[in-house]
Design an enzyme around this catalytic site. Structure first.
Site, PDB file in Angstrom:
ATOM      1  N   TYR A  60       0.843  -1.204   0.000  1.00 15.77           N
ATOM      2  CA  TYR A  60       0.000   0.000   0.000  1.00 15.77           C
ATOM      3  C   TYR A  60       0.876   1.251   0.000  1.00 15.77           C
ATOM      4  O   TYR A  60       1.722   1.450   0.883  1.00 15.77           O
ATOM      5  CB  TYR A  60      -0.931   0.042   1.222  1.00 15.77           C
ATOM      6  CG  TYR A  60      -1.977  -1.065   1.292  1.00 15.77           C
ATOM      7  CD1 TYR A  60      -2.119  -2.012   0.277  1.00 15.77           C
ATOM      8  CD2 TYR A  60      -2.824  -1.165   2.385  1.00 15.77           C
ATOM      9  CE1 TYR A  60      -3.072  -3.020   0.356  1.00 15.77           C
ATOM     10  CE2 TYR A  60      -3.790  -2.168   2.474  1.00 15.77           C
ATOM     11  CZ  TYR A  60      -3.902  -3.097   1.454  1.00 15.77           C
ATOM     12  OH  TYR A  60      -4.840  -4.086   1.538  1.00 15.77           O
ATOM     13  N   HIS A 119      -0.188 -11.968   1.038  1.00 12.39           N
ATOM     14  CA  HIS A 119      -1.193 -11.116   0.392  1.00 12.39           C
ATOM     15  C   HIS A 119      -1.903 -11.839  -0.752  1.00 12.39           C
ATOM     16  O   HIS A 119      -3.116 -11.801  -0.863  1.00 12.39           O
ATOM     17  CB  HIS A 119      -0.509  -9.833  -0.116  1.00 12.39           C
ATOM     18  CG  HIS A 119      -1.446  -8.679  -0.264  1.00 12.39           C
ATOM     19  ND1 HIS A 119      -1.039  -7.378  -0.151  1.00 12.39           N
ATOM     20  CD2 HIS A 119      -2.775  -8.615  -0.513  1.00 12.39           C
ATOM     21  CE1 HIS A 119      -2.082  -6.564  -0.316  1.00 12.39           C
ATOM     22  NE2 HIS A 119      -3.143  -7.307  -0.539  1.00 12.39           N
TER      23      HIS A 119
HETATM   24  N1  LIG Z   1      -6.165  -8.503   1.029  1.00 13.68           N
HETATM   25  C1  LIG Z   1      -6.471  -7.843  -0.065  1.00 13.68           C
HETATM   26  O1  LIG Z   1      -6.144  -8.214  -1.203  1.00 13.68           O
HETATM   27  C2  LIG Z   1      -7.281  -6.579   0.083  1.00 13.68           C
HETATM   28  C3  LIG Z   1      -7.910  -6.012  -1.038  1.00 13.68           C
HETATM   29  C4  LIG Z   1      -8.674  -4.860  -0.851  1.00 13.68           C
HETATM   30  C5  LIG Z   1      -8.788  -4.297   0.414  1.00 13.68           C
HETATM   31  N2  LIG Z   1      -8.123  -4.854   1.485  1.00 13.68           N
HETATM   32  C6  LIG Z   1      -8.202  -4.247   2.832  1.00 13.68           C
HETATM   33  O2  LIG Z   1      -9.571  -4.100   3.189  1.00 13.68           O
HETATM   34  C7  LIG Z   1      -9.836  -2.740   3.498  1.00 13.68           C
HETATM   35  C8  LIG Z   1     -11.268  -2.396   3.150  1.00 13.68           C
HETATM   36  O3  LIG Z   1     -11.539  -2.584   1.793  1.00 13.68           O
HETATM   37  P1  LIG Z   1     -11.642  -1.362   0.744  1.00 13.68           P
HETATM   38  O4  LIG Z   1     -10.874  -0.195   1.227  1.00 13.68           O
HETATM   39  O5  LIG Z   1     -11.320  -1.960  -0.573  1.00 13.68           O
HETATM   40  O6  LIG Z   1     -13.208  -1.067   0.722  1.00 13.68           O
HETATM   41  P2  LIG Z   1     -14.319  -0.636   1.796  1.00 13.68           P
HETATM   42  O7  LIG Z   1     -13.756  -0.500   3.140  1.00 13.68           O
HETATM   43  O8  LIG Z   1     -15.461  -1.538   1.566  1.00 13.68           O
HETATM   44  O9  LIG Z   1     -14.763   0.777   1.225  1.00 13.68           O
HETATM   45  C9  LIG Z   1     -13.961   1.901   1.346  1.00 13.68           C
HETATM   46  C10 LIG Z   1     -14.697   3.042   0.641  1.00 13.68           C
HETATM   47  O10 LIG Z   1     -15.950   3.269   1.294  1.00 13.68           O
HETATM   48  C11 LIG Z   1     -16.026   4.616   1.760  1.00 13.68           C
HETATM   49  N3  LIG Z   1     -16.722   4.551   3.062  1.00 13.68           N
HETATM   50  C12 LIG Z   1     -16.246   4.102   4.238  1.00 13.68           C
HETATM   51  N4  LIG Z   1     -17.186   4.177   5.204  1.00 13.68           N
HETATM   52  C13 LIG Z   1     -18.281   4.699   4.608  1.00 13.68           C
HETATM   53  C14 LIG Z   1     -19.573   5.042   5.066  1.00 13.68           C
HETATM   54  N5  LIG Z   1     -19.921   4.846   6.335  1.00 13.68           N
HETATM   55  N6  LIG Z   1     -20.467   5.565   4.187  1.00 13.68           N
HETATM   56  C15 LIG Z   1     -20.125   5.770   2.886  1.00 13.68           C
HETATM   57  N7  LIG Z   1     -18.908   5.460   2.387  1.00 13.68           N
HETATM   58  C16 LIG Z   1     -17.992   4.936   3.242  1.00 13.68           C
HETATM   59  C17 LIG Z   1     -14.591   5.102   1.846  1.00 13.68           C
HETATM   60  O11 LIG Z   1     -14.498   6.466   1.581  1.00 13.68           O
HETATM   61  P3  LIG Z   1     -13.850   7.511   2.645  1.00 13.68           P
HETATM   62  O12 LIG Z   1     -12.491   7.021   2.998  1.00 13.68           O
HETATM   63  O13 LIG Z   1     -13.864   8.784   1.887  1.00 13.68           O
HETATM   64  O14 LIG Z   1     -14.782   7.522   3.820  1.00 13.68           O
HETATM   65  C18 LIG Z   1     -13.928   4.321   0.708  1.00 13.68           C
HETATM   66  O15 LIG Z   1     -14.143   4.984  -0.522  1.00 13.68           O
HETATM   67  C19 LIG Z   1      -8.776  -1.982   2.683  1.00 13.68           C
HETATM   68  O16 LIG Z   1      -8.662  -0.633   3.070  1.00 13.68           O
HETATM   69  C20 LIG Z   1      -7.579  -2.848   2.925  1.00 13.68           C
HETATM   70  O17 LIG Z   1      -7.023  -2.599   4.209  1.00 13.68           O
HETATM   71  C21 LIG Z   1      -7.405  -5.987   1.331  1.00 13.68           C
END
Ligand SMILES: NC(=O)c1ccc[n+]([C@@H]2O[C@H](COP(=O)([O-])OP(=O)(O)OC[C@H]3O[C@@H](n4cnc5c(N)ncnc54)[C@H](OP(=O)(O)O)[C@@H]3O)[C@@H](O)[C@H]2O)c1
Length: 275
Positions: A60, A119
């Site tokens: 990241y 990962h």
């Molecule tokens: N292992 C892997 O391959 C892998 C892949 C993807 C993700 N991940 C991990 O999982 C975490 C979460 O997944 P993600 O970041 O892909 O997606 P997510 O957490 O489902 O969604 C994040 C998005 O939702 C918005 N958001 C957050 N809370 C909200 C709310 N209450 N209302 C409206 N919008 C909201 C955020 O915007 P704002 O920030 O502007 O609030 C951001 O744009 C990642 O950050 C990472 O640490 C791991």
């Protein structure tokens, strides 16, 4: 303050069911230094609000996200935090695992990682070689727990065979709109064994704009995000790591812990598919 809930780990330890995702904090695949101060503050706010589990990865922001997490956690007691980070698919050779881990420890400013995940699988590098290194870093106390990410059932079982300590989680995409790791048998397998499923991207893929989700949210005076997260964490052996860089949303997401959806609403959500 909302009381955090925990899932049990095989050795009696515990992991918060809601963690803070950090993808895109400090850059995507490349480092972005523009909002460093703001991001450090957000992570600190998140911890103060109760997000003691922070999920990050060496990839990241090309390492910068770990640096920001490291800066943010400086003023907190390390033993009150649960830090997950991930070794990239390109670093799964024996020596590379050691180098990657040293890098993560340095950037995070800590002498141990709570949970270290592979990962992504790398079909060019035998898992046997990777686990030779991973088992050693656990034995040395540099890592407390091991896990995997994006592993199908076959490779999850293989990892479990090769790991000297239990694989505590498989971190995969799982949400109201993405049931692929339910259909492929991983979820059920996790629920029948001691391996947790960590749901990533819990709010993406149209979850928040679903009319069913919005209707249910309205019924409870809750928000779509709270419904989506509550649906996940009421499932046995499922934890999740929503990312937000907005304090208000962090608070909102924690509110999912207090939302108790009735059986008939959970069933409606269970039936919601990606079509
Ligand atoms: N292992 C892997 O391959 C892998 C892949 C993807 C993700 N991940 C991990 O999982 C975490 C979460 O997944 P993600 O970041 O892909 O997606 P997510 O957490 O489902 O969604 C994040 C998005 O939702 C918005 N958001 C957050 N809370 C909200 C709310 N209450 N209302 C409206 N919008 C909201 C955020 O915007 P704002 O920030 O502007 O609030 C951001 O744009 C990642 O950050 C990472 O640490 C791991």
């Amino acid at each position: 303050m909302t009381e955090m809930r925990y899932e049990q780990l095989p050795d009696g330890g515990k992991i918060p069911v809601l963690g803070l995702g950090t993808w895109n904090m400090g850059g995507g695949m490349r480092a972005n230094f523009d909002k460093d101060t703001e991001i450090i503050e957000i992570i600190q706010n998140a911890i103060q609000l109760g997000f003691t589990h922070i999920d990050t990865a060496e990839i990241y922001g090309n390492g910068h996200t770990e640096e920001l997490v490291g800066q943010a956690i400086k003023g907190f007691e390390r033993r009150h935090l649960f830090i997950t980070t991930k070794v990239s698919a390109s670093n799964l050779k024996y020596q590379d695992v050691w180098i990657a881990l040293e890098g993560s420890l340095k950037r995070l400013g800590t002498d141990y990682i709570d949970l270290y995940l592979i990962h992504w699988l790398n079909h060019q590098i035998p898992l046997e070689e990777t686990f030779r290194a991973l088992n050693e870093v656990v034995a040395r106390g540099m890592v407390h727990y091991l896990g995997v990410s994006n592993f199908d059932l076959e490779h999850l079982k293989k990892a479990q065979e090769l790991s000297a300590t239990p694989i505590v989680t498989n971190q995969v995409p799982y949400s109201l709109k993405d049931r692929s790791y339910d259909s492929n048998g991983v979820l059920r397998y996790c629920q029948e064994t001691s391996c947790l499923l960590t749901a990533y991207s819990p709010l993406k893929g149209g979850v928040l704009s679903s009319s069913v989700v919005r209707r249910i949210a309205q019924q409870y005076g809750a928000t779509p995000a709270q419904v989506a997260l509550s649906w996940l964490i009421r499932q046995p052996k499922v934890i999740t790591i929503p990312k937000s860089a907005k304090t208000k949303r962090l608070q909102e997401n924690l509110g999912a812990l207090d939302l108790h959806l009735a059986k008939e609403d959970l069933e409606k959500l269970d039936k919601l598919s990606s079509v």
